[in-house]
Design an enzyme around this catalytic site. Structure first.
Site, PDB file in Angstrom:
ATOM      1  N   LYS A  66      -0.818  -6.840  -4.078  1.00  0.00           N
ATOM      2  CA  LYS A  66       0.248  -5.865  -3.813  1.00  0.00           C
ATOM      3  C   LYS A  66       1.483  -6.054  -4.698  1.00  0.00           C
ATOM      4  CE  LYS A  66      -0.945  -4.875   0.986  1.00  0.00           C
ATOM      5  NZ  LYS A  66      -0.453  -4.728   2.365  1.00  0.00           N
ATOM      6  N   ASP A 102       3.332   0.561   4.003  1.00  0.00           N
ATOM      7  CA  ASP A 102       3.188  -0.426   5.091  1.00  0.00           C
ATOM      8  C   ASP A 102       4.406  -0.407   6.017  1.00  0.00           C
ATOM      9  OD1 ASP A 102       0.666  -1.473   4.410  1.00  0.00           O
ATOM     10  OD2 ASP A 102       1.545  -2.840   2.946  1.00  0.00           O
TER      11      ASP A 102
END
Ligand code: ATR
Length: 279
Positions: A66, A102
């Site tokens: 990420k 997220d």
């Protein structure tokens, strides 16, 4: 031509994203397919170059890529850049643009129970990647305070210092958090403690928890961690990690297709997949 979507991670075998997104593509009659790819760190650059060359429509990025994906993209939106993590990439006219769904996914799930984080006193447990996404997103919502409790205090202090959105925050040890627990309206557990297979573990005990608090755990396997079980016994409202997972996927799907999907359908799909897998 059929559009290609993907998720890059290592490992990737247990990802529930392919079934979740492929179900949505067929439900909304979109001619697209979503595939998982296991990519090692040293191959990430080539994988992204290859996906771009073949005209990928979009992809997700998961552990451990990420952060490392960021310099490989053409642009990264402001929230994702400040968090330092991208989980969703959109091919916009040949340019790969990175987003983070997220944190916003957590917030949308939270809104099912708490209309607004404004004015709330919040405790985030943990200071890793997931905590950063949640903290930075919540910081924009004007809470009264967001404190961070972490095993390593320096990591919590760095997280607070890195956040571009002004806030009142303290970094606490887990023991201090334990003592002050009754002060918080909302407690969010973001560490991996309690995740299957070590399901008996929890980051701190909830002896001082108020029954008026809401307690969230971003873990969804098991569906109810030991931490949530104890919170529930104490009379607190609880939320597991399913909502964050489903909403991060819904926000990614919306970025790719313009459609905000049926979240209830996604939740049922994920719960069905977990059914065979839990602990
Ligand atoms: P993620 O990206 O999923 O958030 P991470 O970046 O590895 O994962 O972060 C893990 C978090 O869990 C950190 O806050 C870590 O604390 P440290 O900063 O002290 O490492 C916390 N954590 C993991 N295992 C822990 C343990 N056994 N006890 C206390 N904290 C733990």
């Amino acid at each position: 031509m059929k559009k290609l979507f993907a998720v890059l991670g290592d490992p990737i075998g247990h990802s529930m994203s392919p079934i979740m997104h492929n179900d949505l593509f067929s439900y909304y009659q979109i001619d697209a397919h979503y595939l998982p790819f296991q990519v090692k760190g040293e191959n990430l650059r080539d994988a992204v170059k290859g996906l771009k060359a073949i005209g990928v429509a979009g992809f997700n990025v998961t552990v451990p890529h990420k952060s490392e994906i960021i310099p490989l993209l053409d642009e990264v939106d402001e929230l994702a850049a400040s968090i330092g993590a991208v989980n969703t990439v959109v091919n916009e006219g040949g340019k790969l643009i990175g987003y983070n769904t997220d944190g916003p996914g957590f917030l949308k799930g939270l809104h099912e129970h708490v209309p607004s984080a404004a004015g709330q006193k919040i405790l985030v447990i943990g200071a890793g990647g997931a905590a950063r996404a949640i903290y930075f997103t919540l910081a924009r919502e004007n809470p009264l305070a967001i404190d961070i409790a972490n095993r390593t205090l320096e990591t919590a202090l760095k997280l607070i210092g890195d956040c571009p959105y002004t806030n009142f925050s303290r970094a606490l040890s887990l023991a201090e958090a334990n003592q002050k627990l009754a002060e918080y309206d909302l407690i969010i557990q973001t560490t991996t403690i309690g995740m299957s297979p070590k399901i008996a573990d929890q980051p701190l005990d909830l002896g001082n928890l108020s029954h008026e608090s809401m307690v969230c755990d971003i873990i969804y396997n098991p569906l109810e961690t030991q931490f949530l079980r104890e919170a529930s016994i104490k009379g607190a409202k609880i939320q597991n990690g399913i909502d964050m997972f489903v909403y991060q996927g819904a926000l990614a799907f919306e970025r790719w297709t313009g459609i905000f999907p049926d979240v209830e359908r996604m939740r049922e799909n994920v719960l069905q997949q977990l059914g065979g897998k839990i602990c």
